[in-house]
Structure formats: C-alpha cells, structure tokens
Design a protein around this motif. Structure first.
Motif, short mmCIF file in Angstrom:
data_model
loop_
_atom_site.label_atom_id
_atom_site.label_comp_id
_atom_site.label_asym_id
_atom_site.label_seq_id
_atom_site.Cartn_x
_atom_site.Cartn_y
_atom_site.Cartn_z
N LYS A 1 0.84 -1.21 0.00
CA LYS A 1 0.00 0.00 0.00
C LYS A 1 0.88 1.26 0.00
O LYS A 1 0.61 2.22 -0.73
N ALA A 2 1.93 1.25 0.83
CA ALA A 2 2.84 2.40 0.90
C ALA A 2 3.48 2.66 -0.46
O ALA A 2 3.58 3.80 -0.91
N ARG A 3 3.90 1.59 -1.10
CA ARG A 3 4.56 1.73 -2.41
C ARG A 3 3.60 2.33 -3.44
O ARG A 3 3.98 3.21 -4.22
N ALA A 4 2.36 1.85 -3.46
CA ALA A 4 1.37 2.37 -4.41
C ALA A 4 1.10 3.85 -4.16
O ALA A 4 1.04 4.66 -5.11
N LEU A 5 0.96 4.23 -2.90
CA LEU A 5 0.72 5.64 -2.56
C LEU A 5 1.90 6.51 -2.98
O LEU A 5 1.72 7.59 -3.54
N CYS A 6 3.10 6.04 -2.68
CA CYS A 6 4.29 6.83 -3.00
C CYS A 6 4.49 6.96 -4.50
O CYS A 6 4.86 8.02 -5.00
N THR A 7 4.21 5.89 -5.24
CA THR A 7 4.31 5.95 -6.70
C THR A 7 3.33 6.99 -7.24
O THR A 7 3.68 7.81 -8.10
N HIS A 8 2.13 6.96 -6.71
CA HIS A 8 1.09 7.89 -7.17
C HIS A 8 1.46 9.36 -6.92
O HIS A 8 1.16 10.23 -7.73
N HIS A 9 2.12 9.59 -5.79
CA HIS A 9 2.45 10.98 -5.40
C HIS A 9 3.90 11.37 -5.69
O HIS A 9 4.38 12.38 -5.18
N GLN A 10 4.59 10.56 -6.51
CA GLN A 10 6.01 10.84 -6.84
C GLN A 10 6.85 11.07 -5.58
O GLN A 10 7.60 12.04 -5.48
N CYS A 11 6.69 10.16 -4.64
CA CYS A 11 7.43 10.23 -3.39
C CYS A 11 8.35 9.01 -3.31
O CYS A 11 7.95 7.90 -3.65
N GLN A 12 9.59 9.22 -2.87
CA GLN A 12 10.55 8.12 -2.70
C GLN A 12 10.22 7.35 -1.43
O GLN A 12 10.15 7.94 -0.35
N LEU A 13 10.02 6.03 -1.55
CA LEU A 13 9.74 5.19 -0.38
C LEU A 13 10.99 4.42 0.03
O LEU A 13 11.64 3.78 -0.80
N ILE A 14 11.30 4.47 1.32
CA ILE A 14 12.39 3.69 1.89
C ILE A 14 11.77 2.75 2.93
O ILE A 14 11.00 3.19 3.78
N VAL A 15 12.07 1.47 2.83
CA VAL A 15 11.56 0.49 3.79
C VAL A 15 12.64 0.19 4.82
O VAL A 15 13.78 -0.12 4.46
N ASN A 16 12.28 0.30 6.09
CA ASN A 16 13.23 0.05 7.17
C ASN A 16 13.31 -1.44 7.49
O ASN A 16 12.27 -2.10 7.62
N ASP A 17 14.52 -1.95 7.60
CA ASP A 17 14.80 -3.31 8.08
C ASP A 17 14.40 -4.45 7.14
O ASP A 17 15.20 -5.35 6.88
N HIS A 18 13.16 -4.46 6.68
CA HIS A 18 12.61 -5.63 6.00
C HIS A 18 13.04 -5.68 4.54
O HIS A 18 12.25 -5.51 3.61
N TRP A 19 14.32 -5.97 4.34
CA TRP A 19 14.90 -5.86 3.00
C TRP A 19 14.38 -6.92 2.04
O TRP A 19 14.19 -6.64 0.86
N ARG A 20 14.13 -8.13 2.53
CA ARG A 20 13.62 -9.17 1.62
C ARG A 20 12.25 -8.79 1.08
O ARG A 20 11.99 -8.88 -0.12
N GLN A 21 11.37 -8.37 1.98
CA GLN A 21 10.02 -7.99 1.57
C GLN A 21 10.06 -6.77 0.65
O GLN A 21 9.33 -6.70 -0.34
N ALA A 22 10.92 -5.82 0.99
CA ALA A 22 11.04 -4.61 0.16
C ALA A 22 11.48 -4.98 -1.26
O ALA A 22 10.95 -4.48 -2.25
N MET A 23 12.43 -5.89 -1.33
CA MET A 23 12.96 -6.34 -2.61
C MET A 23 11.87 -7.05 -3.42
O MET A 23 11.65 -6.77 -4.59
N GLU A 24 11.18 -7.97 -2.75
CA GLU A 24 10.15 -8.77 -3.43
C GLU A 24 8.95 -7.94 -3.84
O GLU A 24 8.25 -8.28 -4.80
N GLU A 25 8.70 -6.84 -3.13
CA GLU A 25 7.57 -5.97 -3.47
C GLU A 25 7.97 -4.87 -4.45
O GLU A 25 7.18 -3.96 -4.74
N GLY A 26 9.22 -4.92 -4.93
CA GLY A 26 9.63 -3.98 -5.96
C GLY A 26 9.99 -2.59 -5.45
O GLY A 26 9.99 -1.62 -6.21
N CYS A 27 10.30 -2.47 -4.15
CA CYS A 27 10.72 -1.17 -3.62
C CYS A 27 12.17 -0.92 -4.04
O CYS A 27 12.92 -1.86 -4.28
N ASP A 28 12.55 0.34 -4.11
CA ASP A 28 13.90 0.62 -4.61
C ASP A 28 14.85 1.13 -3.54
O ASP A 28 15.96 1.52 -3.83
#
Length: 201
Positions: A45-72
């Motif tokens: 959900k955070a990624r979709a919101l940030c993409t929509h609003h041209q905001c850079q999303l950083i995920v703390n700690d959970h690097w596997r999930q961030a990677m698998e969910e396509g976060c950068d």
C-alpha cells in the motif's frame, strides 16, 4: 544521488496516505513488529501511494520484503546490516541507507558502500532510548567531511527551528518522526517542515 532535505519516518501506510499528498517527497516506512501478511500489505500500500504521489519510499529493516515488493530503497540499522545479504540487495537494484552513531559504526557502514548514511541522535530524542549522547552539530560537520560525497541524513530531536543549523553544518537531509506524528496538528507540522526545507531542495 540527491536526497530530499525533508525525510519523514512513519510506522504505517495510513500515515503515508495522510501526509504524503501534502508534498512529502521522501518517506521511510518503519514497522518494527508485524506478521508477514500484514507487513507485505503495508509495504504494498505504501509503495502504491508513494508511486502515485512521486514520493521516494524507503523500507526500514525488511529488506527481503522490500525487494520482493519492488521497492527501490531499504534502510538498515547496524544489527540488521550484520544479517542482511548485501549482494542480493545490490543484485536486485535496491539502494541502501545505513544508520551510524559512532566511528566504529561509520567504518562498518562505509565498507558496505551505502547510498546514504544517517547520523543520530543530533539532539535528545524521545523516540527510543539511546546509549549514545546527542551528537550535536559539530559531529554532522565531521561526518560530512568523512563521508562526502555520500548524502548525510541527520536524525534525532529535530524540529523546524533546528533545521538551518543542521543543514549549515553539512547535512543533506533531516529525518523526523515524533515532531510530526506526536504533534497536535500533524498535517500543519508537515507543511511547516516542507516550507522550512524548501530552500535546501
């Protein structure tokens, strides 16, 4: 790489939904304890919101999930850095931010070739109990000399009145949690931060 000077840190996609539309360009989702299904739903959900609003999303700690969910972007503390698979993170094209509090941690972090470094706490903070004394503005200047050209994020006890000093000392970005999330008017305070950091963009 350039970071936005206003670095918001929140613990839910609901906060992102509430504050990012106001003009936030850089936000970290920091969720400490949550089951896997809930965590993935929040990241998605955070990624979709940030993409929509041209905001850079950083995920703390959970690097596997961030990677698998396509976060950068992921941010790791020193403990998480010990267990993370940096080669996997790099191979996925995910950028890396790291926390530092002293010279030993700085040395460890620099060896990992991060995309940015965070230093804290700059001032006393109520967010979590710290074993480190407040670093002060002089430490920002020292860290900047040691890490440049890697962007430097200042964190801990920051508010709009302290931002000029933080940026003048050499920080590229100022991170905030409680000054916004515990404020009586989080939206108004967010706008204040955006306005105050605008000259540094």
């Amino acid at each position: 790489m350039k970071l936005d000077p206003f670095y918001l840190i929140v613990d839910s996609a609901a906060w992102i939904e509430r504050l990012v539309p106001l003009g936030v360009r850089l936000v970290q989702l920091r969720i400490k304890t949550m089951d896997e299904v809930g965590l993935r739903a929040e990241i998605r959900k955070a990624r979709a919101l940030c993409t929509h609003h041209q905001c850079q999303l950083i995920v703390n700690d959970h690097w596997r999930q961030a990677m698998e969910e396509g976060c950068d972007f992921v941010h790791l503390g020193q403990e998480d850095l010990q267990t993370a698979d940096l080669s996997q993170i790099r191979a996925a094209g995910v950028r890396l931010g790291l926390s530092t509090h002293d010279h030993a941690e700085l040395e460890t972090a620099m060896a990992a070739e991060p995309d940015y470094l965070a230093l804290g706490p700059i001032y006393p903070t109520i967010l979590k109990k710290m074993k480190w004394a407040p670093q002060g503005l002089e430490r920002i200047a020292e860290w900047k000399r040691l890490v440049a050209p890697i962007p430097l994020v200042a964190i801990g006890g920051l508010n709009p009145d302290r931002l000029d000093g933080v940026f003048e000392a050499g920080a590229d970005s100022a991170a905030v949690v409680t000054d916004i999330t515990l404020h009586a008017d989080p939206e108004g305070r967010t706008r204040e931060w955006i306005e105050k950091t605008r000259p540094w963009r």
